[in-house]
Design an enzyme around this catalytic site. Structure first.
Site, PDB file in Angstrom:
ATOM      1  N   ASP A  44       0.845  -1.188   0.000  1.00 50.50           N
ATOM      2  CA  ASP A  44       0.000   0.000   0.000  1.00 50.50           C
ATOM      3  C   ASP A  44       0.886   1.247   0.000  1.00 50.50           C
ATOM      4  O   ASP A  44       1.786   1.368   0.838  1.00 50.50           O
ATOM      5  CB  ASP A  44      -0.856  -0.031   1.281  1.00 50.50           C
ATOM      6  N   ASP A  45       0.649   2.148  -0.930  1.00 51.94           N
ATOM      7  CA  ASP A  45       1.385   3.420  -0.964  1.00 51.94           C
ATOM      8  C   ASP A  45       2.898   3.242  -1.042  1.00 51.94           C
ATOM      9  O   ASP A  45       3.657   4.088  -0.556  1.00 51.94           O
ATOM     10  CB  ASP A  45       1.053   4.294   0.268  1.00 51.94           C
ATOM     11  N   CYS A  84      -6.563   3.816  -3.572  1.00 50.23           N
ATOM     12  CA  CYS A  84      -6.775   2.453  -3.042  1.00 50.23           C
ATOM     13  C   CYS A  84      -7.901   1.642  -3.670  1.00 50.23           C
ATOM     14  O   CYS A  84      -7.662   0.631  -4.312  1.00 50.23           O
ATOM     15  CB  CYS A  84      -7.028   2.515  -1.546  1.00 50.23           C
ATOM     16  N   ARG A  88      -7.625  -1.659  -6.291  1.00 50.24           N
ATOM     17  CA  ARG A  88      -7.962  -3.010  -5.820  1.00 50.24           C
ATOM     18  C   ARG A  88      -9.111  -3.617  -6.616  1.00 50.24           C
ATOM     19  O   ARG A  88      -9.142  -4.821  -6.898  1.00 50.24           O
ATOM     20  CB  ARG A  88      -8.313  -2.954  -4.323  1.00 50.24           C
ATOM     21  N   LYS A 137      -5.977  -5.648   3.998  1.00 54.52           N
ATOM     22  CA  LYS A 137      -6.906  -4.554   3.701  1.00 54.52           C
ATOM     23  C   LYS A 137      -7.737  -4.857   2.461  1.00 54.52           C
ATOM     24  O   LYS A 137      -7.206  -5.115   1.396  1.00 54.52           O
ATOM     25  CB  LYS A 137      -6.086  -3.282   3.480  1.00 54.52           C
ATOM     26  N   HIS A 139     -11.060  -2.909   1.426  1.00 53.15           N
ATOM     27  CA  HIS A 139     -11.437  -1.594   0.897  1.00 53.15           C
ATOM     28  C   HIS A 139     -12.285  -1.649  -0.371  1.00 53.15           C
ATOM     29  O   HIS A 139     -12.182  -0.777  -1.247  1.00 53.15           O
ATOM     30  CB  HIS A 139     -10.204  -0.707   0.681  1.00 53.15           C
ATOM     31  N   SER A 162      -8.627   1.234   4.957  1.00 51.16           N
ATOM     32  CA  SER A 162      -7.281   1.650   5.376  1.00 51.16           C
ATOM     33  C   SER A 162      -7.204   1.800   6.898  1.00 51.16           C
ATOM     34  O   SER A 162      -8.196   2.096   7.548  1.00 51.16           O
ATOM     35  CB  SER A 162      -6.910   2.993   4.748  1.00 51.16           C
ATOM     36  N   HIS A 251       1.287   2.321   4.044  1.00 53.21           N
ATOM     37  CA  HIS A 251       0.302   3.358   4.355  1.00 53.21           C
ATOM     38  C   HIS A 251       0.543   3.853   5.781  1.00 53.21           C
ATOM     39  O   HIS A 251       0.916   3.075   6.647  1.00 53.21           O
ATOM     40  CB  HIS A 251      -1.090   2.720   4.232  1.00 53.21           C
ATOM     41  N   ASP A 302      -0.345  -0.809  -4.866  1.00 52.56           N
ATOM     42  CA  ASP A 302      -1.654  -0.286  -5.299  1.00 52.56           C
ATOM     43  C   ASP A 302      -1.576   1.115  -5.882  1.00 52.56           C
ATOM     44  O   ASP A 302      -2.470   1.537  -6.613  1.00 52.56           O
ATOM     45  CB  ASP A 302      -2.674  -0.324  -4.143  1.00 52.56           C
ATOM     46  N   ASN A 303      -0.528   1.862  -5.537  1.00 51.32           N
ATOM     47  CA  ASN A 303      -0.316   3.214  -6.073  1.00 51.32           C
ATOM     48  C   ASN A 303       0.964   3.755  -5.446  1.00 51.32           C
ATOM     49  O   ASN A 303       1.524   3.153  -4.532  1.00 51.32           O
ATOM     50  CB  ASN A 303      -1.501   4.160  -5.790  1.00 51.32           C
ATOM     51  N   LYS A 333       0.974   9.629  -5.394  1.00 48.80           N
ATOM     52  CA  LYS A 333      -0.361   9.056  -5.191  1.00 48.80           C
ATOM     53  C   LYS A 333      -1.458  10.054  -5.557  1.00 48.80           C
ATOM     54  O   LYS A 333      -1.313  11.242  -5.255  1.00 48.80           O
ATOM     55  CB  LYS A 333      -0.493   8.655  -3.714  1.00 48.80           C
TER      56      LYS A 333
END
Ligand SMILES: *[C@@H]1O[C@H](CO)[C@@H](O)[C@H](O)[C@H]1NC(C)=O
Ligand SMILES: *[C@@H]1O[C@H](CO)[C@@H](O)[C@H](O)[C@H]1NC(C)=O
Ligand SMILES: *[C@@H]1O[C@H](CO)[C@@H](O)[C@H](O)[C@H]1NC(C)=O
Ligand SMILES: *[C@@H]1O[C@H](CO)[C@@H](O)[C@H](O)[C@H]1NC(C)=O
Length: 525
Positions: A44-45, A84, A88, A137, A139, A162, A251, A302-303, A333
């Site tokens: 994540d991130d 996010c 996903r 996660k 989401h 998140s 994240h 994811d980004n 992001k």
């Protein structure tokens, strides 16, 4: 009937009781290679530059770097969106947000999620005989039938969104810093809080909230344990398995133990990155012990990094998005600059994916869906079009052919959510709209529309510093091609069966362990 009935079936289910499909779609009677196990780990991130194998300045990812030397590293691999939920949703459907309906993030109070008539990777593989699990996660909607257990996952362990979307007693490092969950009854409001809500972050095992607030310090260890148990049990059962792990790292809030001296330094981020690397290493070790020859392990993100979190955000490597940052705002992001969606990616499958190879193929998180389905010998869901491609020939080292064209949807920094206003065509990239996300200094770049798009040549200019001159032969050669592929995809989407996500909000859908406890705590104090 519907999901309430299923809920009764699922409540209290643990590993010892995978939900076996009522109808056996297994492979009897057909001869083909055994279906491989598929493990997808989504960070994540995480920035492109947070992988040591990509960027020499990063020296805290030994397990991932080892995986790169034992497998394939993709250097031009992209998230399907730069935020996010859309990213996903695309991973699990192989479709862009304009088709699957998920164009922006779901909230704690969101009634809906990934539309129910979208078919997930887990649903396809479950029908093809796979044991399926999601850890981490989600989401993509947590209320009612949007919960992972109803979207094809036999087993679920994790947080519904998140981990900055709910207070915890172990809040970790964030900007602005957040206090712990309220501890006593009575009205409790803190005027400065704008990163956590008052409701505690829940941890689910299947449909049950097993901890609220979840202890973030123990999450990585629990994820590793649950992943190992699932891999163990699924292999023992003799069925192929799909394990999708949505990491909490990188994240914010970051919960790793910071170095004692100067905890606010970049080294805090690196401590957390190192913790993530160890978690991935533990999952890989388990695969190596139990199912090495027949498991594809695919790691990606994811980004890009959440730049407004300053030193608590990762590195975009050389992808600075200079045209944007000169005007203010970040190019990471939530933006369609390279830093927003070019992500680390590694594939590992000893004996099948060649070792120590770097692939420059243009690939995307969108490709996970068709690739996994092809490897499983299953069929794509009917009556819809896809944006991903089957990348297995690239994975096996037999081809370098990825996408010629890739569309980067607007993800919050500029323009309408989900709209396709940035186009990648070979090594060129055209922007019809630009805008920066919030930067560390608080600036946001202005939203600008470009009737004649800005076109960058990424081969010469990875930092996206200087667009091609509009009068140049190169610009004039690329422009009609870009116009054409954009018109084609929009026409294709207009004729596709597209879904609409329900983004309405209702406070009553907030996950709550015990409404009589402040912040919905599970235990009485
Ligand atoms: C959270 O977990 C860590 C380690 O797993 C433990 O040391 C700590 O006491 C726990 N904190 C709370 C508030 O339960
Ligand atoms: C991987 O390849 C690089 C050169 O491309 C080489 O220096 C390195 O030793 C190789 N590593 C392994 C483990 O084979
Ligand atoms: C949309 O779905 C219908 C059936 O519901 C099907 O006939 C049609 O071919 C589908 N369209 C696409 C683009 O797949
Ligand atoms: C999902 O349902 C909507 C509304 O019924 C429909 O328009 C759309 O085509 C469906 N999507 C798919 C993928 O079938």
């Amino acid at each position: 009937m519907g999901w309430l009935f299923l809920k009764v079936l699922l409540v209290g289910m643990t590993f010892s009781g995978f939900l076996y499909p009522l109808v056996d779609f297994s492979i009897s009677g057909r001869t083909r290679a055994p279906q491989p196990n598929i493990v997808i780990i989504l960070a994540d991130d995480m920035g492109w530059g947070d992988l040591g194998a990509n960027w020499a300045e990063t020296k805290v990812t030994p397990n991932l770097d080892k995986m790169a030397s034992e497998g394939m590293r993709f250097v031009d691999f992209h998230a399907a969106a730069s935020t996010c939920s859309p990213s996903r949703a695309s991973l699990l459907t192989g479709r862009l947000g304009l088709r699957n309906g998920v164009t922006h993030n779901f909230a704690v109070t969101s009634v809906g999620g990934l539309p129910l008539n979208e078919t997930t990777l887990a649903e396809v593989l479950q029908r093809a005989g796979y044991a399926t699990a999601m850890i981490g996660k989600w989401h993509l909607g947590h209320h009612g039938p949007y919960h992972p257990n109803f979207r094809g996952f036999d087993y679920y362990f994790g947080i519904p969104y998140s981990h900055d979307m709910g207070c915890t007693d172990t809040p970790g490092y964030n900007h602005p810093p957040c206090p712990a969950c309220p501890q006593s009854d009575g009205l409790w409001r803190s005027p400065e809080r704008d990163c956590y809500t008052d409701v505690a972050l829940p941890l689910y095992e299947n449909l049950n909230i097993v901890e609220q607030p979840v202890n973030l310090s123990g999450l990585a260890r629990m994820y590793a344990e649950k992943a190992a148990e699932f891999i163990e049990q699924a292999s023992t059962s003799g069925r192929p398995f799909l394990l999708y792990v949505g990491l909490a790292h990188m994240h914010v809030p970051l919960s790793a133990t910071p170095p004692l001296e100067n905890p606010r330094s970049q080294r805090l981020y690196h401590a957390s990155l190192h913790e993530m690397d160890s978690l991935v290493g533990r999952i890989k070790d388990k695969v190596d012990h139990v199912a090495k020859e027949n498991t594809l392990l695919w790691f990606t993100g994811d980004n890009g990094p959440w730049a407004q979190k300053c030193e608590l955000a990762g590195s975009t490597g050389p992808f600075f998005g200079l045209w944007q940052t000169r005007q203010g705002g970040s190019a990471a992001k939530q933006t369609t600059w390279e830093g927003g969606h070019r992500v680390p990616a590694l594939a590992y499958w000893p004996g099948r994916v060649p070792a120590n190879v770097t692939s420059t193929a243009l690939l995307s998180v969108l490709d996970v869906f068709p690739t996994a389905i092809a490897l499983a010998g299953a069929s794509l869901p009917p009556n819809r079009n896809f944006d991903g491609l089957d990348a297995s020939e690239v994975l096996f080292g037999r081809s370098q052919a990825g996408h010629r064209v890739l569309f980067h949807p607007n993800s919050g920094a500029a323009g309408e959510y989900g709209a396709l206003q940035t186009v990648r065509l070979d090594h060129h990239k055209a922007f019809y709209i630009t805008g920066g996300a919030k930067a560390c200094d608080g600036s946001t770049g202005p939203e600008q529309h470009h009737a004649s798009p800005l076109i960058f040549n990424l081969e010469d200019d990875v930092a996206e510093a200087v667009p091609l001159q509009r009068g140049s032969p190169e610009y004039q050669a690329v422009l009609p091609k870009v116009t054409r592929v954009l018109a084609d995809v929009l026409l294709d989407i207009a004729h596709d069966n597209s879904s609409q996500a329900d983004y309405t909000q209702d406070p009553s859908v907030t996950p709550c362990c015990d409404p009589y406890q402040i912040a919905c705590r599970c235990q009485t104090m």
